[in-house]
Design an enzyme around this catalytic site. Structure first.
Site, PDB file in Angstrom:
ATOM      1  N   HIS A  49       5.253  -3.051   1.083  1.00 40.81           N
ATOM      2  CA  HIS A  49       4.227  -2.954   2.126  1.00 40.81           C
ATOM      3  C   HIS A  49       3.044  -3.849   1.751  1.00 40.81           C
ATOM      4  CE1 HIS A  49       2.910   0.380  -0.668  1.00 40.81           C
ATOM      5  NE2 HIS A  49       1.778  -0.261  -0.502  1.00 40.81           N
TER       6      HIS A  49
HETATM    7  P1  TYD Z   1       4.857   5.513  -0.763  1.00 38.40           P
HETATM    8  O1  TYD Z   1       3.822   4.877   0.099  1.00 38.40           O
HETATM    9  O2  TYD Z   1       6.252   5.618  -0.250  1.00 38.40           O
HETATM   10  O3  TYD Z   1       4.892   4.781  -2.153  1.00 38.40           O
HETATM   11  P2  TYD Z   1       5.160   3.210  -2.431  1.00 38.40           P
HETATM   12  O4  TYD Z   1       5.292   2.532  -1.097  1.00 38.40           O
HETATM   13  O5  TYD Z   1       3.941   2.727  -3.154  1.00 38.40           O
HETATM   14  O6  TYD Z   1       6.381   3.111  -3.244  1.00 38.40           O
HETATM   15  O7  TYD Z   1       4.326   6.966  -1.140  1.00 38.40           O
HETATM   16  C1  TYD Z   1       5.181   8.013  -1.528  1.00 38.40           C
HETATM   17  C2  TYD Z   1       4.669   9.318  -0.933  1.00 38.40           C
HETATM   18  O8  TYD Z   1       3.406   9.667  -1.469  1.00 38.40           O
HETATM   19  C3  TYD Z   1       4.514   9.252   0.561  1.00 38.40           C
HETATM   20  O9  TYD Z   1       4.987  10.474   1.094  1.00 38.40           O
HETATM   21  C4  TYD Z   1       3.018   9.164   0.774  1.00 38.40           C
HETATM   22  C5  TYD Z   1       2.468   9.861  -0.441  1.00 38.40           C
HETATM   23  N1  TYD Z   1       1.178   9.325  -0.883  1.00 38.40           N
HETATM   24  C6  TYD Z   1       0.044  10.108  -0.759  1.00 38.40           C
HETATM   25  O10 TYD Z   1       0.073  11.236  -0.249  1.00 38.40           O
HETATM   26  N2  TYD Z   1      -1.148   9.608  -1.214  1.00 38.40           N
HETATM   27  C7  TYD Z   1      -1.247   8.389  -1.781  1.00 38.40           C
HETATM   28  O11 TYD Z   1      -2.343   7.969  -2.199  1.00 38.40           O
HETATM   29  C8  TYD Z   1      -0.056   7.572  -1.893  1.00 38.40           C
HETATM   30  C9  TYD Z   1      -0.108   6.200  -2.493  1.00 38.40           C
HETATM   31  C10 TYD Z   1       1.128   8.089  -1.436  1.00 38.40           C
END
Ligand code: TYD
Length: 138
Positions: A49
């Site tokens: 992303h």
């Molecule tokens: P995600 O965005 O999928 O992680 P990445 O793309 O960085 O690998 O996040 C995983 C999960 O955690 C998703 O359900 C959203 C949650 N999340 C939060 O609640 N707060 C946060 O600050 C972040 C980064 C993720």
């Protein structure tokens, strides 16, 4: 593409090392959120992303991982393997994290609270977003 990797000051003595990070001094933004990833499975790639306005600093405080940065024109791969190194990631930058060692703990300092609206999770939308802003140079 300029990759901004900080080498934070280590306050080392006979007892070991300590790194202290202060907003607007060591970190170029107000730190509104801290999160970290650990127990990342082998061969897992995450991220995929960009952010419309969020700025972040990634620190692999234990173990190692790689980060692919893509500004839509150029890609760079950065290895994070020292607890005193910080990778700055600006907004409008596609990122993927991978090659996590089994003991990796990836700490992220973020300039704002979690907001799903700030995410661009589709690569074609990312290219369109930066093209519309005039940032996509081919
Ligand atoms: P995600 O965005 O999928 O992680 P990445 O793309 O960085 O690998 O996040 C995983 C999960 O955690 C998703 O359900 C959203 C949650 N999340 C939060 O609640 N707060 C946060 O600050 C972040 C980064 C993720």
């Amino acid at each position: 593409m300029q990759v901004l990797k900080y080498a934070f000051q280590q306050h080392g003595d006979s007892r070991g090392q300590l790194v202290a990070l202060e907003e607007f001094k060591d970190i170029p933004f107000e730190i509104k959120r801290v999160y970290y990833m650990y127990d990342t499975g082998e061969n897992v790639h995450r991220g995929f992303h960009a952010h419309k306005s969020l700025e972040q600093i990634l620190i692999c405080i234990h173990g190692s991982c790689k980060v692919l940065l893509d500004n839509g024109t150029e890609k760079k791969i950065v290895s994070l393997e020292k607890p005193y190194e910080g990778l700055y990631i600006s907004n409008d930058m596609w990122r993927e994290m991978y090659d996590f060692s089994s003991d990796a703990v990836l700490l992220v300092l973020a300039s704002d609270y979690y907001n799903e609206e700030d995410y661009i999770r589709n690569y074609d939308e990312f290219i369109k977003f930066i093209t519309d802003k005039g940032e996509h140079k081919l």
